[in-house]
Motif scaffolding. Structure first.
Motif, PDB file in Angstrom:
ATOM      1  N   ARG A 188       0.819  -1.414  -0.100  1.00  0.00           N
ATOM      2  CA  ARG A 188       0.071   0.133  -0.055  1.00  0.00           C
ATOM      3  C   ARG A 188       0.756   1.134  -0.112  1.00  0.00           C
ATOM      4  NH1 ARG A 188      -4.257  -2.278   3.632  1.00  0.00           N
ATOM      5  NH2 ARG A 188      -5.936  -3.084   2.213  1.00  0.00           N
ATOM      6  N   ASP A 189       1.761   1.287   0.799  1.00  0.00           N
ATOM      7  CA  ASP A 189       2.956   2.449   0.821  1.00  0.00           C
ATOM      8  C   ASP A 189       3.385   2.770  -0.554  1.00  0.00           C
ATOM      9  OD1 ASP A 189       2.217   2.849   3.389  1.00  0.00           O
ATOM     10  OD2 ASP A 189       4.020   1.842   4.243  1.00  0.00           O
ATOM     11  N   TYR A 190       3.918   1.591  -1.110  1.00  0.00           N
ATOM     12  CA  TYR A 190       4.520   1.538  -2.532  1.00  0.00           C
ATOM     13  C   TYR A 190       3.434   1.961  -3.424  1.00  0.00           C
ATOM     14  CZ  TYR A 190       7.010   0.086  -6.611  1.00  0.00           C
ATOM     15  OH  TYR A 190       7.702   0.020  -8.045  1.00  0.00           O
ATOM     16  N   GLY A 191       2.258   1.728  -3.454  1.00  0.00           N
ATOM     17  CA  GLY A 191       1.171   2.182  -4.123  1.00  0.00           C
ATOM     18  C   GLY A 191       0.784   3.558  -4.152  1.00  0.00           C
ATOM     19  N   LYS A 192       0.963   4.047  -2.737  1.00  0.00           N
ATOM     20  CA  LYS A 192       0.844   5.616  -2.596  1.00  0.00           C
ATOM     21  C   LYS A 192       1.817   6.573  -3.292  1.00  0.00           C
ATOM     22  CE  LYS A 192      -1.531   5.430   1.695  1.00  0.00           C
ATOM     23  NZ  LYS A 192      -1.068   4.740   3.152  1.00  0.00           N
ATOM     24  N   ALA A 193       3.090   5.891  -2.931  1.00  0.00           N
ATOM     25  CA  ALA A 193       4.227   6.317  -3.558  1.00  0.00           C
ATOM     26  C   ALA A 193       4.240   6.623  -5.114  1.00  0.00           C
ATOM     27  CB  ALA A 193       5.647   5.919  -3.246  1.00  0.00           C
ATOM     28  N   HIS A 194       3.670   5.539  -5.582  1.00  0.00           N
ATOM     29  CA  HIS A 194       3.385   5.540  -7.142  1.00  0.00           C
ATOM     30  C   HIS A 194       1.860   5.585  -7.513  1.00  0.00           C
ATOM     31  CE1 HIS A 194       7.105   3.499  -6.555  1.00  0.00           C
ATOM     32  NE2 HIS A 194       7.458   3.557  -7.717  1.00  0.00           N
ATOM     33  N   ALA A 195       1.322   6.803  -7.186  1.00  0.00           N
ATOM     34  CA  ALA A 195      -0.278   7.032  -7.189  1.00  0.00           C
ATOM     35  C   ALA A 195      -0.663   6.917  -8.388  1.00  0.00           C
ATOM     36  CB  ALA A 195      -0.445   8.418  -6.478  1.00  0.00           C
ATOM     37  N   GLY A 196      -1.816   6.195  -8.484  1.00  0.00           N
ATOM     38  CA  GLY A 196      -2.717   6.275  -9.991  1.00  0.00           C
ATOM     39  C   GLY A 196      -1.993   4.873 -10.811  1.00  0.00           C
ATOM     40  N   THR A 197      -1.076   4.358 -10.278  1.00  0.00           N
ATOM     41  CA  THR A 197      -0.576   3.218 -10.986  1.00  0.00           C
ATOM     42  C   THR A 197      -1.080   1.903 -10.514  1.00  0.00           C
ATOM     43  OG1 THR A 197       1.453   2.984  -9.966  1.00  0.00           O
ATOM     44  CG2 THR A 197       1.582   4.217 -11.935  1.00  0.00           C
ATOM     45  N   LEU A 198      -1.208   1.949  -9.010  1.00  0.00           N
ATOM     46  CA  LEU A 198      -1.747   0.767  -8.338  1.00  0.00           C
ATOM     47  C   LEU A 198      -2.878   1.142  -7.348  1.00  0.00           C
ATOM     48  CD1 LEU A 198       1.720  -0.482  -7.047  1.00  0.00           C
ATOM     49  CD2 LEU A 198       0.633  -1.673  -8.636  1.00  0.00           C
ATOM     50  N   ASP A 199      -3.877   0.346  -7.214  1.00  0.00           N
ATOM     51  CA  ASP A 199      -4.857   0.688  -6.027  1.00  0.00           C
ATOM     52  C   ASP A 199      -5.228  -0.366  -5.311  1.00  0.00           C
ATOM     53  OD1 ASP A 199      -6.889  -1.128  -6.810  1.00  0.00           O
ATOM     54  OD2 ASP A 199      -7.537  -0.134  -8.699  1.00  0.00           O
ATOM     55  N   GLY A 200      -5.725  -0.308  -4.190  1.00  0.00           N
ATOM     56  CA  GLY A 200      -5.821  -1.111  -2.889  1.00  0.00           C
ATOM     57  C   GLY A 200      -6.456  -2.214  -3.326  1.00  0.00           C
TER      58      GLY A 200
END
Ligand SMILES: [Ca+2]
Ligand SMILES: [Ca+2]
Length: 70
Positions: free
Chosen positions: A30-42
């Motif tokens: 999730r933290d990684y997803g936040k740092a790459h916003a828009g490319t991964l969702d929860g």
């Protein structure tokens, strides 16, 4: 999701495994997803953990990560 080489998978794994303990938890994803916003969702991240976590401990080991991506 495309195939990666082993070296690419190891590099991405190390990037996501923020505490460096050799396992990826959903929180780290999730933290990684936040740092790459828009490319991964929860939801996708939770799906990924369910699919890649073949031994069911809710953590992705490097071996599981490679088995999924390489
Ligand atoms: Ca970790
Ligand atoms: Ca596991």
């Amino acid at each position: 999701m495309g195939k990666m080489t082993e070296a690419e998978a190891e590099a991405v794994f190390a990037e996501i495994d923020a505490d460096g303990n050799g396992e990826i938890r959903l929180r780290e994803l999730r933290d990684y997803g936040k740092a790459h916003a828009g490319t991964l969702d929860g939801v996708k991240l939770a799906d990924f953990v369910r699919q890649a976590d073949t031994d069911g401990d809710r953590r992705i080991s490097l071996a599981e990560f490679k088995a999924f991506f390489v």
